[in-house]
Design a protein around this motif. Structure first.
Motif, PDB file in Angstrom:
ATOM      1  N   THR A 195       1.423 -30.345  24.552  1.00  0.00           N
ATOM      2  CA  THR A 195       0.034 -30.768  24.759  1.00  0.00           C
ATOM      3  C   THR A 195      -0.757 -30.694  23.462  1.00  0.00           C
ATOM      4  OG1 THR A 195       0.012 -29.987  27.054  1.00  0.00           O
ATOM      5  CG2 THR A 195      -2.124 -30.288  25.991  1.00  0.00           C
ATOM      6  N   PHE A 196      -1.514 -31.746  23.197  1.00  0.00           N
ATOM      7  CA  PHE A 196      -2.486 -31.730  22.099  1.00  0.00           C
ATOM      8  C   PHE A 196      -3.874 -31.717  22.720  1.00  0.00           C
ATOM      9  CE2 PHE A 196      -5.182 -34.479  19.185  1.00  0.00           C
ATOM     10  CZ  PHE A 196      -5.529 -33.420  18.344  1.00  0.00           C
ATOM     11  N   MET A 197      -4.705 -30.752  22.294  1.00  0.00           N
ATOM     12  CA  MET A 197      -6.067 -30.629  22.819  1.00  0.00           C
ATOM     13  C   MET A 197      -7.076 -30.784  21.700  1.00  0.00           C
ATOM     14  SD  MET A 197      -7.868 -27.467  24.922  1.00  0.00           S
ATOM     15  CE  MET A 197      -7.230 -27.959  26.531  1.00  0.00           C
ATOM     16  N   LEU A 198      -7.965 -31.768  21.852  1.00  0.00           N
ATOM     17  CA  LEU A 198      -9.032 -32.020  20.894  1.00  0.00           C
ATOM     18  C   LEU A 198     -10.349 -31.558  21.523  1.00  0.00           C
ATOM     19  CD1 LEU A 198      -9.579 -35.239  18.797  1.00  0.00           C
ATOM     20  CD2 LEU A 198     -11.478 -34.197  20.037  1.00  0.00           C
ATOM     21  N   ILE A 199     -11.066 -30.696  20.802  1.00  0.00           N
ATOM     22  CA  ILE A 199     -12.303 -30.108  21.314  1.00  0.00           C
ATOM     23  C   ILE A 199     -13.454 -30.455  20.375  1.00  0.00           C
ATOM     24  CG2 ILE A 199     -13.443 -27.957  21.990  1.00  0.00           C
ATOM     25  CD1 ILE A 199     -10.521 -26.748  22.123  1.00  0.00           C
ATOM     26  N   ALA A 200     -14.558 -30.950  20.927  1.00  0.00           N
ATOM     27  CA  ALA A 200     -15.712 -31.300  20.098  1.00  0.00           C
ATOM     28  C   ALA A 200     -16.991 -31.042  20.873  1.00  0.00           C
ATOM     29  CB  ALA A 200     -15.650 -32.768  19.671  1.00  0.00           C
ATOM     30  N   ALA A 246     -12.949 -24.737  26.743  1.00  0.00           N
ATOM     31  CA  ALA A 246     -11.856 -25.696  26.613  1.00  0.00           C
ATOM     32  C   ALA A 246     -10.485 -25.023  26.694  1.00  0.00           C
ATOM     33  CB  ALA A 246     -11.990 -26.441  25.283  1.00  0.00           C
ATOM     34  N   LEU A 247     -10.305 -23.931  25.975  1.00  0.00           N
ATOM     35  CA  LEU A 247      -8.989 -23.293  25.932  1.00  0.00           C
ATOM     36  C   LEU A 247      -8.584 -22.706  27.274  1.00  0.00           C
ATOM     37  CD1 LEU A 247      -8.904 -21.563  22.424  1.00  0.00           C
ATOM     38  CD2 LEU A 247      -7.993 -23.785  23.126  1.00  0.00           C
ATOM     39  N   ASP A 248      -9.549 -22.436  28.131  1.00  0.00           N
ATOM     40  CA  ASP A 248      -9.218 -21.976  29.484  1.00  0.00           C
ATOM     41  C   ASP A 248      -8.449 -23.042  30.261  1.00  0.00           C
ATOM     42  OD1 ASP A 248     -10.333 -19.490  29.135  1.00  0.00           O
ATOM     43  OD2 ASP A 248     -12.206 -19.938  30.188  1.00  0.00           O
ATOM     44  N   LYS A 249      -8.545 -24.292  29.815  1.00  0.00           N
ATOM     45  CA  LYS A 249      -7.860 -25.391  30.483  1.00  0.00           C
ATOM     46  C   LYS A 249      -6.457 -25.629  29.916  1.00  0.00           C
ATOM     47  CE  LYS A 249     -12.386 -27.596  30.949  1.00  0.00           C
ATOM     48  NZ  LYS A 249     -12.611 -27.036  32.291  1.00  0.00           N
ATOM     49  N   LEU A 250      -6.133 -24.978  28.805  1.00  0.00           N
ATOM     50  CA  LEU A 250      -4.858 -25.189  28.136  1.00  0.00           C
ATOM     51  C   LEU A 250      -3.785 -24.298  28.751  1.00  0.00           C
ATOM     52  CD1 LEU A 250      -3.272 -26.513  25.802  1.00  0.00           C
ATOM     53  CD2 LEU A 250      -3.996 -24.595  24.356  1.00  0.00           C
ATOM     54  N   GLU A 251      -2.734 -24.927  29.279  1.00  0.00           N
ATOM     55  CA  GLU A 251      -1.631 -24.173  29.862  1.00  0.00           C
ATOM     56  C   GLU A 251      -0.696 -23.707  28.751  1.00  0.00           C
ATOM     57  OE1 GLU A 251       0.319 -26.328  32.930  1.00  0.00           O
ATOM     58  OE2 GLU A 251      -1.512 -26.673  34.101  1.00  0.00           O
ATOM     59  N   LEU A 252      -0.480 -22.401  28.690  1.00  0.00           N
ATOM     60  CA  LEU A 252       0.386 -21.812  27.667  1.00  0.00           C
ATOM     61  C   LEU A 252       1.344 -20.824  28.297  1.00  0.00           C
ATOM     62  CD1 LEU A 252      -2.084 -20.965  24.724  1.00  0.00           C
ATOM     63  CD2 LEU A 252      -0.416 -22.826  24.791  1.00  0.00           C
ATOM     64  N   TYR A 284     -22.967 -31.708  25.749  1.00  0.00           N
ATOM     65  CA  TYR A 284     -22.281 -32.908  25.266  1.00  0.00           C
ATOM     66  C   TYR A 284     -20.844 -32.584  24.878  1.00  0.00           C
ATOM     67  CZ  TYR A 284     -27.002 -34.787  25.074  1.00  0.00           C
ATOM     68  OH  TYR A 284     -28.266 -35.195  25.396  1.00  0.00           O
ATOM     69  N   TRP A 285     -20.337 -31.435  25.321  1.00  0.00           N
ATOM     70  CA  TRP A 285     -18.999 -31.008  24.954  1.00  0.00           C
ATOM     71  C   TRP A 285     -17.949 -31.930  25.568  1.00  0.00           C
ATOM     72  CZ3 TRP A 285     -19.628 -25.161  26.590  1.00  0.00           C
ATOM     73  CH2 TRP A 285     -20.585 -24.569  25.771  1.00  0.00           C
ATOM     74  N   ILE A 286     -16.845 -32.085  24.821  1.00  0.00           N
ATOM     75  CA  ILE A 286     -15.721 -32.870  25.319  1.00  0.00           C
ATOM     76  C   ILE A 286     -14.416 -32.186  24.936  1.00  0.00           C
ATOM     77  CG2 ILE A 286     -15.653 -34.341  23.239  1.00  0.00           C
ATOM     78  CD1 ILE A 286     -14.797 -36.652  25.163  1.00  0.00           C
ATOM     79  N   CYS A 287     -13.473 -32.227  25.853  1.00  0.00           N
ATOM     80  CA  CYS A 287     -12.141 -31.680  25.638  1.00  0.00           C
ATOM     81  C   CYS A 287     -11.152 -32.751  26.076  1.00  0.00           C
ATOM     82  CB  CYS A 287     -11.958 -30.395  26.444  1.00  0.00           C
ATOM     83  SG  CYS A 287     -10.269 -29.792  26.528  1.00  0.00           S
TER      84      CYS A 287
END
Length: 297
Positions: free
Chosen positions: A232-237, A123-129, A287-290
């Motif tokens: 950006t807010f990222m919710l990971i589950a 998931a964090l690989d998709k987060l632009e920082l 079943y991961w979701i980001c």
């Protein structure tokens, strides 16, 4: 007992969900009926298996010493795997995933740092920082996500918040060097009332914590409050409610009273909170979701 009427109701709710969506009450009913159905299937299979005599009671007379050694080895291996699985469940129950506590809580957090690593990285690989960004992790747990983010921040700052004292201690220990240098701060507190200024963070993440937020809609507004315009807010589950969600995840959600939204419900929640854009990423075979929410500039 699963009756024909219940099966018809399951089919009706599944069709309605695809056609127009379900109400909150209907979604809860669907989840409960599916769990009951799966339990019934499992019980039926167990009864059938119990009735089958797989081997001759005098099998030992026909087995070679090599066969017996192989069976003994396999039995021991399966026994150890079962015992380890039961231990994991016990640690989770005693450690309290809602608010980790005690020695079992420490063990549970340490295990989650490892078990969630692949999903968190995905998931964090998709987060632009940017290296100078200011980033918050809500429900920072054992601090592994913050440690991963630290590698991408140079000149910015990292914050973690968790309402479990055990989690705050674990995150602090995991990130001692960054805390001592002033690059990171760990706070004990609730997502419902965070001790941060308005529009303070360029990015906010949460990993496996939204399940337990006290008031999801209000807590999302609190997240929105401390997020900068354009942030950006990222919710990971590791799971979301879907028609093909397996029995294990359904049982875990029920056992630990985990909130479990559908993709449509996530989209509606982020839109209602005020996010200008929402992206949902799903992982094939999992079943991961980001869920990424972008706040308007």
């Amino acid at each position: 007992m699963i009756t024909k009427e219940k099966i018809d109701r399951i089919n009706f709710l599944a069709k309605k969900k695809k056609a127009e969506g379900l109400t909150g009450a209907e979604a809860e009913e669907q989840q409960a009926l599916r769990a009951e159905y799966l339990e019934g299937v499992r019980a039926s299979l167990k009864r059938q298996l119990d009735a089958i005599e797989i081997v001759d009671p005098n099998y030992e007379d026909s087995y070679t010493e090599e066969d017996k050694a192989h069976i003994a080895e396999l039995t021991e291996k399966l026994g150890k795997e079962y015992a380890e699985k039961q231990k994991e469940v016990s640690i989770t129950e005693l450690g309290n995933p809602r608010k980790p506590q005690g020695e079992a809580g420490k063990q549970m957090i340490a295990r989650m740092n490892e078990s969630h690593a692949e999903m968190t990285g995905w998931a964090l690989d998709k987060l632009e920082l940017a290296p100078t960004d200011v980033v918050l992790d809500i429900g920072c747990g054992g601090g592994a996500a913050l440690k991963r983010l630290s590698k991408r921040i140079d000149g910015g700052k990292l914050y973690g918040i968790d309402y479990s004292e055990v989690s705050v201690e674990a995150s602090t220990n995991e990130n001692r060097a960054d805390i001592d240098s002033g690059k990171m701060e760990i706070h004990q507190g609730s997502v419902s009332d965070m001790p941060f200024e308005d529009a303070m963070f360029d990015a906010i993440i949460t990993v496996e914590s939204y399940y337990f937020w006290p008031d999801l809609e209000q807590d999302m507004k609190e997240v929105f409050r401390v997020l900068k315009p354009g942030g950006t807010f990222m919710l990971i589950a590791e799971m979301y409610m879907s028609d093909d969600l397996d029995e294990h995840h359904i049982e875990m959600a029920k056992k630990f009273e985990l909130r479990n939204l559908t993709t449509d419900e996530f989209e509606a929640l982020f839109e209602k909170t005020g996010f200008a854009q929402t992206k949902i990423h799903l992982r094939d075979g999992k079943y991961w979701i980001c869920v990424e929410g972008k706040k308007a500039e």
